[in-house]
Design a protein around this motif. Structure first.
Motif, PDB file in Angstrom:
ATOM      1  N   ASP A 149      12.537  32.004  67.142  1.00 18.47           N
ATOM      2  CA  ASP A 149      12.032  31.588  68.453  1.00 18.47           C
ATOM      3  C   ASP A 149      13.017  30.701  69.210  1.00 18.47           C
ATOM      4  OD1 ASP A 149       9.724  33.011  67.896  1.00 18.47           O
ATOM      5  OD2 ASP A 149       8.630  31.238  67.195  1.00 18.47           O
ATOM      6  N   PHE A 150      14.070  30.251  68.546  1.00 21.08           N
ATOM      7  CA  PHE A 150      15.070  29.397  69.168  1.00 21.08           C
ATOM      8  C   PHE A 150      16.268  30.181  69.699  1.00 21.08           C
ATOM      9  CE2 PHE A 150      12.503  26.701  66.556  1.00 21.08           C
ATOM     10  CZ  PHE A 150      12.490  25.462  67.170  1.00 21.08           C
ATOM     11  N   HIS A 151      16.286  31.502  69.441  1.00 19.05           N
ATOM     12  CA  HIS A 151      17.361  32.352  69.967  1.00 19.05           C
ATOM     13  C   HIS A 151      17.174  32.567  71.460  1.00 19.05           C
ATOM     14  CE1 HIS A 151      19.590  33.582  66.455  1.00 19.05           C
ATOM     15  NE2 HIS A 151      18.508  33.961  65.819  1.00 19.05           N
ATOM     16  N   THR A 152      18.273  32.719  72.174  1.00 21.22           N
ATOM     17  CA  THR A 152      18.210  33.078  73.588  1.00 21.22           C
ATOM     18  C   THR A 152      17.925  34.579  73.702  1.00 21.22           C
ATOM     19  OG1 THR A 152      20.562  33.601  73.725  1.00 21.22           O
ATOM     20  CG2 THR A 152      19.913  31.304  74.205  1.00 21.22           C
ATOM     21  N   ALA A 153      17.482  34.997  74.884  1.00 26.85           N
ATOM     22  CA  ALA A 153      17.243  36.420  75.138  1.00 26.85           C
ATOM     23  C   ALA A 153      18.537  37.215  74.975  1.00 26.85           C
ATOM     24  CB  ALA A 153      16.654  36.616  76.534  1.00 26.85           C
ATOM     25  N   ASP A 154      19.654  36.633  75.384  1.00 23.33           N
ATOM     26  CA  ASP A 154      20.946  37.315  75.235  1.00 23.33           C
ATOM     27  C   ASP A 154      21.298  37.536  73.763  1.00 23.33           C
ATOM     28  OD1 ASP A 154      21.308  37.437  77.978  1.00 23.33           O
ATOM     29  OD2 ASP A 154      22.661  35.707  78.053  1.00 23.33           O
ATOM     30  N   SER A 155      21.066  36.552  72.927  1.00 25.94           N
ATOM     31  CA  SER A 155      21.359  36.698  71.500  1.00 25.94           C
ATOM     32  C   SER A 155      20.471  37.757  70.856  1.00 25.94           C
ATOM     33  CB  SER A 155      21.186  35.363  70.774  1.00 25.94           C
ATOM     34  OG  SER A 155      22.209  34.460  71.130  1.00 25.94           O
ATOM     35  N   ILE A 156      19.200  37.754  71.216  1.00 19.66           N
ATOM     36  CA  ILE A 156      18.281  38.763  70.675  1.00 19.66           C
ATOM     37  C   ILE A 156      18.710  40.159  71.111  1.00 19.66           C
ATOM     38  CG2 ILE A 156      15.913  39.655  70.791  1.00 19.66           C
ATOM     39  CD1 ILE A 156      15.009  36.696  70.763  1.00 19.66           C
ATOM     40  N   ARG A 181      19.655  43.098  68.643  1.00 25.10           N
ATOM     41  CA  ARG A 181      18.883  44.339  68.768  1.00 25.10           C
ATOM     42  C   ARG A 181      19.827  45.526  68.989  1.00 25.10           C
ATOM     43  NH1 ARG A 181      14.539  42.932  72.031  1.00 25.10           N
ATOM     44  NH2 ARG A 181      13.236  42.817  70.197  1.00 25.10           N
ATOM     45  N   GLY A 182      20.937  45.283  69.685  1.00 24.01           N
ATOM     46  CA  GLY A 182      21.927  46.323  69.940  1.00 24.01           C
ATOM     47  C   GLY A 182      22.843  46.587  68.758  1.00 24.01           C
ATOM     48  N   GLY A 183      22.627  45.888  67.639  1.00 20.52           N
ATOM     49  CA  GLY A 183      23.404  46.140  66.437  1.00 20.52           C
ATOM     50  C   GLY A 183      24.657  45.304  66.305  1.00 20.52           C
ATOM     51  N   HIS A 184      24.750  44.235  67.087  1.00 22.21           N
ATOM     52  CA  HIS A 184      25.935  43.370  67.043  1.00 22.21           C
ATOM     53  C   HIS A 184      25.561  42.012  66.447  1.00 22.21           C
ATOM     54  CE1 HIS A 184      27.923  46.321  69.550  1.00 22.21           C
ATOM     55  NE2 HIS A 184      26.863  46.296  70.335  1.00 22.21           N
ATOM     56  N   PRO A 185      26.194  41.660  65.329  1.00 17.47           N
ATOM     57  CA  PRO A 185      25.876  40.354  64.739  1.00 17.47           C
ATOM     58  C   PRO A 185      26.391  39.223  65.614  1.00 17.47           C
ATOM     59  CG  PRO A 185      27.691  41.388  63.557  1.00 17.47           C
ATOM     60  CD  PRO A 185      27.204  42.387  64.573  1.00 17.47           C
ATOM     61  N   LEU A 186      25.734  38.082  65.521  1.00 18.08           N
ATOM     62  CA  LEU A 186      26.199  36.901  66.243  1.00 18.08           C
ATOM     63  C   LEU A 186      27.380  36.292  65.502  1.00 18.08           C
ATOM     64  CD1 LEU A 186      22.827  35.135  67.117  1.00 18.08           C
ATOM     65  CD2 LEU A 186      24.132  36.777  68.484  1.00 18.08           C
ATOM     66  N   ALA A 212      28.344  31.917  68.901  1.00 17.95           N
ATOM     67  CA  ALA A 212      27.032  32.256  69.460  1.00 17.95           C
ATOM     68  C   ALA A 212      25.901  31.597  68.679  1.00 17.95           C
ATOM     69  CB  ALA A 212      26.842  33.775  69.474  1.00 17.95           C
ATOM     70  N   ARG A 213      26.118  31.371  67.406  1.00 21.48           N
ATOM     71  CA  ARG A 213      25.082  30.746  66.573  1.00 21.48           C
ATOM     72  C   ARG A 213      24.988  29.227  66.773  1.00 21.48           C
ATOM     73  NH1 ARG A 213      22.716  33.691  62.540  1.00 21.48           N
ATOM     74  NH2 ARG A 213      23.679  35.707  62.123  1.00 21.48           N
ATOM     75  N   GLN A 214      26.089  28.576  67.123  1.00 19.71           N
ATOM     76  CA  GLN A 214      26.111  27.118  67.167  1.00 19.71           C
ATOM     77  C   GLN A 214      25.047  26.512  68.090  1.00 19.71           C
ATOM     78  OE1 GLN A 214      27.771  25.360  64.895  1.00 19.71           O
ATOM     79  NE2 GLN A 214      26.780  23.529  65.687  1.00 19.71           N
TER      80      GLN A 214
END
Length: 180
Positions: free
Chosen positions: A42-49, A53-58, A62-64
């Motif tokens: 629930d703390f992820h941004t919409a962009d990160s999700i 979802r598109g198959g690209h790891p953070l 991006a995680r920091q």
């Protein structure tokens, strides 16, 4: 009945790769202990999700900010005198340092399981943004917590109820003192 809360507030970070059961176990553990629960997803941004979802790891950059938002939540619970449980992958030692550094009242709960079990769980779940194709990146990033991090390590082969009971036993909270 004895109050199951420790003398000082504690936050448990239930960690592991995607599909290990973090959210299920953390929510159940919080319910049983009568503690506050949050899901790190629930703390992820919409962009990160969208990226995942598109198959690209953070990547680490991006995680920091995500980890810092979780740390702010942890600090808020401790400052308010609340015990809490949060589900968060916390795959790398550096991530765990962000979450825990200088906070002795945060404990790790590591949900450990085989790739086969976790892969079957990820393939069977529906509606989660993390696709099965990212499981390899999760295992590649995973740095299991070392003894110096004093984790509570629990295998995921048992039912969520059994896992919660095993964690509670390692917290030295008698089963009769938990809610529910």
């Amino acid at each position: 009945m004895t109050d199951p809360r420790p003398a000082a507030p504690t936050v448990l970070v239930v960690m592991g790769v995607s599909g290990s059961g973090k959210s299920t176990v953390a929510a159940l553990l919080a319910e049983r202990l009568g503690w506050t629960f949050a899901d790190g997803d629930d703390f992820h941004t919409a962009d990160s999700i969208a990226r995942m979802r598109g198959g690209h790891p953070l990547d680490d950059a991006a995680r920091q900010p995500w980890l810092e938002r979780i740390r702010t939540w942890i600090d808020g619970r401790l400052a308010a005198g609340e015990n809490a449980v949060i589900a968060c992958s916390a795959l790398k030692r550096a991530y765990r340092r962000t979450l825990i550094d200088g906070t002795a009242r945060v404990r790790l709960v590591f949900l450990e399981g085989s790739r086969d079990i976790i892969q079957s769980r990820v393939r069977a779940r529906h509606g989660h943004f993390m696709p099965a194709t990212l499981l390899d990146s999760q295992f590649a990033a995973l740095e299991p917590p070392g003894p110096d991090e004093a984790p509570i390590t629990v295998g995921i082969e048992e039912s969520p109820d059994a896992i919660v009971a095993a964690v509670a036993a390692q917290l030295d909270i008698p089963a009769d003192d938990v809610c529910g």
